[in-house]
Design a protein around this motif. Structure first.
Motif, short mmCIF file in Angstrom:
data_model
loop_
_atom_site.label_atom_id
_atom_site.label_comp_id
_atom_site.label_asym_id
_atom_site.label_seq_id
_atom_site.Cartn_x
_atom_site.Cartn_y
_atom_site.Cartn_z
N VAL A 13 0.85 -1.19 0.00
CA VAL A 13 0.00 0.00 0.00
C VAL A 13 0.88 1.24 0.00
CG1 VAL A 13 -1.79 1.27 1.23
CG2 VAL A 13 -1.80 -1.23 1.28
N LEU A 15 0.79 4.88 0.91
CA LEU A 15 -0.05 5.78 1.72
C LEU A 15 0.36 7.22 1.44
CD1 LEU A 15 -2.06 6.37 4.04
CD2 LEU A 15 -0.21 5.88 5.65
N LEU A 88 -2.04 -0.83 -4.14
CA LEU A 88 -3.16 0.05 -3.80
C LEU A 88 -2.60 1.41 -3.39
CD1 LEU A 88 -6.39 -0.02 -3.00
CD2 LEU A 88 -5.48 0.19 -0.71
N LEU A 90 -3.55 4.77 -1.27
CA LEU A 90 -4.50 5.23 -0.25
C LEU A 90 -4.14 6.67 0.12
CD1 LEU A 90 -6.64 4.87 1.99
CD2 LEU A 90 -4.89 3.80 3.40
N ALA A 92 -4.82 9.48 2.64
CA ALA A 92 -5.45 9.67 3.95
C ALA A 92 -4.54 10.47 4.87
CB ALA A 92 -5.76 8.32 4.58
N VAL A 123 -7.95 4.52 -3.10
CA VAL A 123 -8.93 4.77 -2.03
C VAL A 123 -8.62 6.15 -1.46
CG1 VAL A 123 -9.75 4.03 0.25
CG2 VAL A 123 -9.17 2.32 -1.48
N TYR A 150 -12.81 5.43 -8.03
CA TYR A 150 -12.05 5.63 -6.80
C TYR A 150 -13.01 5.34 -5.65
CZ TYR A 150 -8.32 8.25 -9.23
OH TYR A 150 -7.30 8.63 -10.05
N ILE A 176 -10.98 3.17 7.35
CA ILE A 176 -10.08 3.41 6.21
C ILE A 176 -9.32 2.13 5.89
CG2 ILE A 176 -8.08 4.73 5.41
CD1 ILE A 176 -9.14 7.05 7.21
N ALA A 180 -9.49 -0.13 2.45
CA ALA A 180 -8.29 -0.48 1.69
C ALA A 180 -8.22 -1.99 1.47
CB ALA A 180 -7.04 0.02 2.42
N ARG A 183 -10.70 -3.21 -1.16
CA ARG A 183 -10.24 -3.06 -2.55
C ARG A 183 -9.12 -4.07 -2.87
NH1 ARG A 183 -13.93 -0.81 -5.03
NH2 ARG A 183 -13.75 1.22 -6.03
#
Ligand SMILES: Cc1cc2nc3c(=O)[nH]c(=O)nc-3n(C[C@H](O)[C@H](O)[C@H](O)COP(=O)(O)O)c2cc1C
Length: 424
Positions: A13, A15, A88, A90, A92, A123, A150, A176, A180, A183
């Motif tokens: 991921v 971030l 992925l 993300l 946030a 995401v 999205y 959150i 994640a 997905r």
């Protein structure tokens, strides 16, 4: 449950932390992802660094934090390295500014450039002042991102850091992380498919405060919608009145009556590959609904004239062409015989028959005991949670759908999200 992807690496991921006051909560998001077995790398905007130190994220992630495109000692092209590494992306917290840049394809720093270069699912967890969130510019930008598939998580309503109250609060780290994972876990074998699902009861008004209905909770239809989305389908859920949270990644259309449900379902089915009609639609409605509350003394309600409602399953089946239609039969007697007759009468591909006289299979229960009836076979499943029944139904629908030539076939049954072929 740890997330393991096709080539057996832990889910990766990226971030992206942008300059919202909630940036510190991204630390909890990072830890939550790691607890689920994900490897996390972080990129931060300049504004985010004003609010939280990159060293915190470096220590927590165990990786260098991407801050700058042209001054990164770990890579000559940091945005492409990070974009290609990630399974992925993300964001946030996502500021109004970051959302605007994503919606418009602006790439003027390490975060926005990497996000533009990411081929993976994205995401977004927005957080901002309520007026920034309600500004029509932000509203339009968020709609643009949703239309591009999205996944937007939150924001929630509450007391905001700026002192105002309203929508704009970052969704909880748990929500959150769960979005994640949702997905990431998508097997993606329904990517590119559009499925319309109905759920819940309908309310047929007697007068403005009374209605005819049934005890359907909507849980089965909502579980099917969540399962279809987890397989990568584009899902439209046409929901009667229920008290359930909307499944993540699903477009929900709320309706009240059978006639509204039919209209919304037909609209959505016009561009769909399959329909799964799990709603418990009222067969009848009061012929004439009063436009004022009926008074017991003056207008006793001792008799209601009924009119037949449209048959949504029959109408959708009649217009299906080579598309897939699945209906439900909730029965208390002669379950299989009624289901077989219904399958033949309505002309659909499958009927999911459930015995609603059983406690573990009744309206509102968390489990269901069903037999899936097709023109060729009947499959009786064990009584199990509705989520597992939903998974079984989605697998049957997947098997019925012809392979979609616009999408690359998965290299293994556990393949993650499929990518459209170039130019598709
Ligand atoms: C203390 C402080 C808190 C902020 N919090 C937010 C916020 O929660 N959401 C937001 O959209 N902008 C917030 N802003 C404004 C953004 O930091 C500003 O729009 C910035 O340009 C965003 O840059 P970025 O998107 O590149 O991180 C805040 C600004 C300050 C000074």
């Amino acid at each position: 449950m740890a997330v393991t992807l096709v080539d057996s690496h832990a889910a990766r991921v990226a971030l992206f932390v942008t300059g919202g006051i909630a940036a510190y909560k991204a630390c909890e998001v990072l830890r939550g992802l790691q607890k689920e077995g994900c490897e996390v790398r972080v990129a931060m905007t300049r504004s985010a660094c004003e609010l939280v130190g990159p060293r915190t994220f470096e220590a927590l992630s165990g990786h260098h934090v991407t801050l700058d495109l042209f001054d990164d000692e770990t890579s000559p092209i940091p945005h492409i390295d990070l974009a290609e590494w990630a399974d992925l992306a993300l964001v946030a917290p996502a500021t109004a500014n970051a959302i605007a840049k994503m919606a418009h394809g602006i790439a003027d720093d390490a975060v926005s450039t990497t996000l533009l270069a990411c081929p993976c699912p994205v995401v977004v967890a927005p957080a901002m002042n309520v007026h920034m969130w309600q500004n029509l510019a932000t509203v339009a930008n968020v709609e643009t991102l949703k239309a591009r598939n999205y996944l937007i998580v939150g924001p929630e309503s509450g007391r905001l850091a700026c002192g105002e109250t309203g929508a704009g609060k970052l969704a909880s780290p748990e929500q959150i992380v769960s979005a994640a994972l949702y997905r990431l876990r998508a097997r993606g074998d329904l990517a590119g498919r559009r499925i319309v699902i109905t759920a819940g009861p309908t309310h047929e008004p007697v007068d403005p405060v009374r209605y005819l209905s049934n005890a359907s909770s909507g849980k089965m239809g909502y579980a099917i919608a969540a399962a279809a989305a987890a397989h990568g389908a584009h899902v439209t859920l046409v929901s009667g009145p229920v008290s359930l949270p909307e499944p993540a990644g699903v477009g929900v259309i709320h309706v009240t009556t059978a006639s509204e449900m039919l209209d919304a379902t037909q609209d959505a089915f016009a561009t769909a590959d399959a329909a799964i009609l799990a709603a418990a639609v009222s067969d009848y409605r009061p012929d004439k609904a009063a436009d004022h509350k009926l008074k017991k003394a003056a207008e006793p309600l001792d008799k209601i004239e009924l009119a037949e409602n449209p048959d949504i399953l029959a109408t959708i089946s009649a217009d299906r062409g080579d598309r897939i239609v699945v209906g439900f039969a909730a029965e208390t007697d002669n379950l299989l015989q009624n289901a077989r007759e219904k399958l033949a009468r309505k002309g659909c591909d499958l009927i999911v028959a459930n015995d609603v006289s059983r406690e573990d299979s009744t309206f509102g229960a968390d489990t269901n005991c069903v037999t899936i009836v097709s023109p060729h076979d009947e499959e009786t499943l064990d009584c199990m949670p509705k989520e597992q029944v939903a998974e079984a139904i989605i697998e049957r629908v997947h098997d019925l759908l012809e392979p979609d030539d616009d999408y690359l076939a998965p290299s293994s049954p556990d393949a993650t999200l499929l990518m459209p072929k170039a130019g598709a």
